[in-house]
Write an enzyme that holds these catalytic residues in place. Structure first.
Site, mmCIF file in Angstrom:
data_model
loop_
_atom_site.group_PDB
_atom_site.id
_atom_site.type_symbol
_atom_site.label_atom_id
_atom_site.label_comp_id
_atom_site.label_asym_id
_atom_site.label_seq_id
_atom_site.Cartn_x
_atom_site.Cartn_y
_atom_site.Cartn_z
ATOM 1 N N LYS A 1 0.834 -1.219 0.000
ATOM 2 C CA LYS A 1 0.000 0.000 0.000
ATOM 3 C C LYS A 1 0.860 1.257 0.000
ATOM 4 C CE LYS A 1 -1.575 1.528 4.122
ATOM 5 N NZ LYS A 1 -1.284 2.931 4.442
ATOM 6 N N ASN A 2 1.859 1.289 0.870
ATOM 7 C CA ASN A 2 2.630 2.529 1.015
ATOM 8 C C ASN A 2 3.506 2.816 -0.203
ATOM 9 O OD1 ASN A 2 1.458 2.968 3.438
ATOM 10 N ND2 ASN A 2 3.297 2.663 4.698
ATOM 11 N N ARG B 1 -4.130 10.364 5.067
ATOM 12 C CA ARG B 1 -3.059 11.352 5.142
ATOM 13 C C ARG B 1 -2.151 11.325 3.922
ATOM 14 N NH1 ARG B 1 -1.487 14.192 8.886
ATOM 15 N NH2 ARG B 1 0.512 13.954 7.883
ATOM 16 N N CYS C 1 -3.238 12.767 13.509
ATOM 17 C CA CYS C 1 -3.933 11.485 13.509
ATOM 18 C C CYS C 1 -3.597 10.763 14.802
ATOM 19 C CB CYS C 1 -3.553 10.646 12.300
ATOM 20 S SG CYS C 1 -1.885 10.047 12.343
ATOM 21 N N ARG D 1 1.457 14.965 12.730
ATOM 22 C CA ARG D 1 2.012 14.563 11.432
ATOM 23 C C ARG D 1 2.302 15.836 10.637
ATOM 24 N NH1 ARG D 1 0.549 9.017 10.351
ATOM 25 N NH2 ARG D 1 1.885 9.161 8.530
ATOM 26 N N PRO D 2 3.389 16.543 10.973
ATOM 27 C CA PRO D 2 3.665 17.806 10.273
ATOM 28 C C PRO D 2 4.073 17.566 8.815
ATOM 29 C CG PRO D 2 5.510 17.223 11.701
ATOM 30 C CD PRO D 2 4.436 16.191 11.936
ATOM 31 N N ILE D 3 3.996 18.610 8.000
ATOM 32 C CA ILE D 3 4.457 18.479 6.616
ATOM 33 C C ILE D 3 5.444 19.590 6.256
ATOM 34 C CG2 ILE D 3 2.457 17.202 5.696
ATOM 35 C CD1 ILE D 3 1.650 20.045 4.568
ATOM 36 N N ASP D 4 6.048 20.180 7.308
ATOM 37 C CA ASP D 4 6.977 21.286 7.068
ATOM 38 C C ASP D 4 8.110 20.898 6.112
ATOM 39 O OD1 ASP D 4 7.531 19.615 9.385
ATOM 40 O OD2 ASP D 4 9.345 20.809 9.640
ATOM 41 N N LEU D 5 8.583 19.648 6.214
ATOM 42 C CA LEU D 5 9.717 19.254 5.361
ATOM 43 C C LEU D 5 9.288 19.142 3.893
ATOM 44 C CD1 LEU D 5 11.255 16.540 7.739
ATOM 45 C CD2 LEU D 5 12.178 18.825 7.292
ATOM 46 N N ASP E 1 6.332 0.982 11.655
ATOM 47 C CA ASP E 1 5.069 0.326 11.304
ATOM 48 C C ASP E 1 5.005 -1.135 11.760
ATOM 49 O OD1 ASP E 1 4.143 2.640 10.208
ATOM 50 O OD2 ASP E 1 4.323 2.032 8.125
ATOM 51 N N ILE F 1 10.441 7.281 15.867
ATOM 52 C CA ILE F 1 9.876 7.998 14.716
ATOM 53 C C ILE F 1 8.603 8.748 15.133
ATOM 54 C CG2 ILE F 1 9.058 7.781 12.330
ATOM 55 C CD1 ILE F 1 11.898 6.822 12.581
ATOM 56 N N ARG G 1 -7.690 -0.664 6.525
ATOM 57 C CA ARG G 1 -6.959 0.330 5.734
ATOM 58 C C ARG G 1 -5.637 -0.246 5.204
ATOM 59 N NH1 ARG G 1 -5.087 4.423 8.968
ATOM 60 N NH2 ARG G 1 -3.911 4.874 7.113
HETATM 61 C C1 UD1 Z 1 5.184 7.055 5.976
HETATM 62 C C2 UD1 Z 1 4.292 5.844 5.997
HETATM 63 C C3 UD1 Z 1 3.937 5.461 7.428
HETATM 64 C C4 UD1 Z 1 5.204 5.289 8.257
HETATM 65 C C5 UD1 Z 1 6.086 6.514 8.142
HETATM 66 C C6 UD1 Z 1 7.438 6.337 8.826
HETATM 67 C C7 UD1 Z 1 3.022 6.041 3.922
HETATM 68 C C8 UD1 Z 1 1.697 6.239 3.287
HETATM 69 N N1 UD1 Z 1 3.070 6.164 5.259
HETATM 70 O O1 UD1 Z 1 4.438 8.147 6.522
HETATM 71 O O2 UD1 Z 1 3.198 4.248 7.387
HETATM 72 O O3 UD1 Z 1 4.853 5.093 9.621
HETATM 73 O O4 UD1 Z 1 6.353 6.794 6.751
HETATM 74 O O5 UD1 Z 1 8.106 5.252 8.300
HETATM 75 O O6 UD1 Z 1 3.985 5.732 3.261
HETATM 76 N N2 UD1 Z 1 8.064 14.754 9.930
HETATM 77 C C9 UD1 Z 1 8.355 16.080 10.142
HETATM 78 N N3 UD1 Z 1 8.066 16.971 9.148
HETATM 79 C C10 UD1 Z 1 7.547 16.584 7.939
HETATM 80 C C11 UD1 Z 1 7.268 15.228 7.739
HETATM 81 C C12 UD1 Z 1 7.534 14.337 8.759
HETATM 82 O O7 UD1 Z 1 8.825 16.463 11.218
HETATM 83 O O8 UD1 Z 1 7.327 17.443 7.075
HETATM 84 C C13 UD1 Z 1 8.348 13.769 10.998
HETATM 85 C C14 UD1 Z 1 7.126 12.960 11.419
HETATM 86 O O9 UD1 Z 1 6.389 13.609 12.432
HETATM 87 C C15 UD1 Z 1 7.756 11.681 11.905
HETATM 88 C C16 UD1 Z 1 8.952 11.503 10.966
HETATM 89 O O10 UD1 Z 1 9.224 12.803 10.443
HETATM 90 O O11 UD1 Z 1 8.244 11.846 13.219
HETATM 91 C C17 UD1 Z 1 8.717 10.539 9.833
HETATM 92 O O12 UD1 Z 1 7.514 10.859 9.151
HETATM 93 P P1 UD1 Z 1 7.315 10.582 7.612
HETATM 94 O O13 UD1 Z 1 8.427 9.727 7.106
HETATM 95 O O14 UD1 Z 1 7.042 11.842 6.872
HETATM 96 O O15 UD1 Z 1 5.972 9.717 7.587
HETATM 97 P P2 UD1 Z 1 4.991 9.634 6.358
HETATM 98 O O16 UD1 Z 1 5.760 9.747 5.098
HETATM 99 O O17 UD1 Z 1 3.819 10.538 6.575
#
Ligand code: UD1
Length: 452
Positions: free
Chosen positions: A22-23, A93, A117, A122-126, A328, A350, A420
């Site tokens: 899925k991922n 997400r 969630c 679950r930030p997206i700043d990066l 996971d 993580i 899911r």
């Molecule tokens: C993906 C996987 C999820 C898995 C996660 C970590 C999918 C659909 N989901 O989620 O199942 O648990 O990888 O292996 O593929 N972070 C920031 N800023 C950002 C983005 C992330 O600080 O902009 C932090 C997150 O809070 C977390 C870490 O980075 O602590 C890793 O998150 P991330 O790798 O982005 O997870 P996803 O890609 O959303």
């Protein structure tokens, strides 16, 4: 709402094929936005998140067909639409991974912010930092991210994607997909090394992109003008494979897993073997091999026997970005270690709040002591069935595993979380000897149903 009724204590034995990931599939599907030509994806698992992504892509002008089992054909036909609305993104997400492809191909994107969630912030700043480094302007309006490329085209740049918890998987997918169509070279430093990123890069390259280094922390992308359509088979699901390994181990069973991505599961095999689980890969003639991964088979599609005959040993596990132990699978390993002989330690690096399964496992007799991001698991001789409540996808899987081993009946409420990420888990486990039934919770006595 559906629930599982599990009669525990049955040894699992038999053969299962690991489904497509899925991922990996979600960002591959989003890549349909990068071209107006058709994309054919194979071994796509029939899961709710996949259906939600198809719906989202439909809103963004992509047609879809599913001509046969596991095959999904997507094609962007109307490239004028670039708004991913909240009512779809909030259900999944991973909807955020349309952001990079939309911006790169259509010059603009409006994607609703996904919000938090159950497993924490679950930030997206990066993601945004990466796209800004490619020349985008990004602002927030009414809960939406609005991103625009100057003169509708991104420009290659240097991007650092490391954060406090390591890199970001979907952020790397977003930036890499966007950079594929940008002008010039992009260097992504501290890129996620997960196999799903490698799969995406492999497919994008077959579509005409020029990406090097995927699977390492430095990815170099030479932007190209256009990408073409492709026929691609998604990699097998390492998390499903790891969950099934735990199912074999926790029931003292023996499962033959086909299509198993062992190459992406080294950290998991290492911990399972340390706990005393036996893993034996088969060579191409079907004979047990002395190598952990035989040289004559595809290391991402191995047939492996996973068995456990004795009480497990305790181990220490720290979740890390790939190739470290995956977050996971943390909940599933915790379920397994509740029955080890001694004290195990799990540290979550993580998502430090990802411990919703702890209280529920405790209701089944597990002895767990949490301190911040660490849980000490003091092994017990037996778990006892109880009504428990699933609260996120992988936590649900851990409760199902515990139920397989527990004495008596376990009711796992709210299995829509499980659905899911796992297709018909109950049928697959039943096919190898488990007693798992899906019921509507209206059929259960009120005291067995989770309260709202
Ligand atoms: C993906 C996987 C999820 C898995 C996660 C970590 C999918 C659909 N989901 O989620 O199942 O648990 O990888 O292996 O593929 N972070 C920031 N800023 C950002 C983005 C992330 O600080 O902009 C932090 C997150 O809070 C977390 C870490 O980075 O602590 C890793 O998150 P991330 O790798 O982005 O997870 P996803 O890609 O959303």
């Amino acid at each position: 709402m559906d629930a599982f009724v599990i009669e525990g204590g049955r040894r699992l034995e038999g053969r299962l094929r690991v489904n497509g990931a899925k991922n990996a599939a979600l960002p591959l599907m989003a890549a349909a936005l990068l071209t107006d030509q058709p994309l054919t994806l194979r071994d796509i698992p029939p899961l709710a998140d996949i259906r939600n992504m198809v719906a989202l892509l439909g809103e963004l002008g992509c047609s879809h067909e599913a001509p046969e089992d596991g095959v999904l054909r997507l094609q962007a036909r109307d490239e004028s639409r670039s708004h991913a609305r909240y009512d779809i993104v909030r259900t999944m997400r991973a909807g955020i991974c349309v952001l990079g492809p939309l911006l790169a191909r259509r010059g603009e994107a409006r994607v609703s912010l996904p919000g938090g969630c159950a497993i924490g912030d679950r930030p997206i700043d990066l993601h945004l930092r990466g796209l800004v480094a490619l020349g985008a302007t990004v602002f927030l309006k009414g809960g939406d991210i609005i991103a625009k490329a100057p003169r509708r085209r991104l420009k290659g740049g240097r991007v650092f994607l490391g954060g406090a918890f390591g890199s970001t998987v979907l952020g790397t997918a977003n930036v890499m997909s966007a950079a594929a169509l940008a002008d010039g070279q992009t260097i992504i430093e501290s890129a996620a090394c997960e196999p799903e990123i490698v799969d995406l890069a492999t497919m994008l390259n077959a579509m005409g992109a020029n990406i090097r280094g995927a699977g390492s922390p430095r990815i170099i992308v030479e932007g190209v003008r256009d990408l073409r359509g492709i026929d691609h088979t998604v990699i097998p699901d390492r998390i499903e494979a790891g969950t099934l390994m735990c199912a074999a181990a926790i029931t003292n069973g023996s499962l033959l897993l086909e299509n198993c991505p062992l190459d992406a599961l080294m950290a998991v095999s290492d911990r399972l073997e340390a706990a005393g689980v036996q893993m034996k890969a088969l060579d191409r003639h079907g004979n047990p091999s002395s190598d952990p991964i035989p040289a004559d088979v595809d290391p991402m599609r191995v047939t492996v026997r996973v068995a456990s005959e004795r009480v497990l040993r305790p181990v220490e596990i720290t979740t890390q970005p790939h190739p470290g132990f995956p977050t996971d699978l943390q909940a599933q390993l915790m379920a397994l270690l509740t029955l080890a002989e001694g004290n195990s330690v799990i540290t979550e690096k993580i998502f430090p709040e990802r411990f919703l399964h702890v209280a529920e496992l405790s209701r089944m007799g597990a002895r767990l002591f949490r301190q911040g991001p660490t849980v000490i698991i003091s092994g017990v001789r037996r778990l006892v069935g109880a009504p428990v409540m699933a609260s996120d996808l992988r936590a649900s899987a851990s409760l199902v595993l515990a139920g397989l081993a527990a004495e008596g009946t376990t009711i796992v409420n709210r299995v829509y979380h499980l659905d899911r990420g796992y297709h018909k888990m109950e049928d697959r486990l039943a096919s190898v000897g488990a007693s798992v039934k899906r019921v509507d919770d209206k059929e259960l006595a009120p005291q067995l149903v989770a309260a709202e």
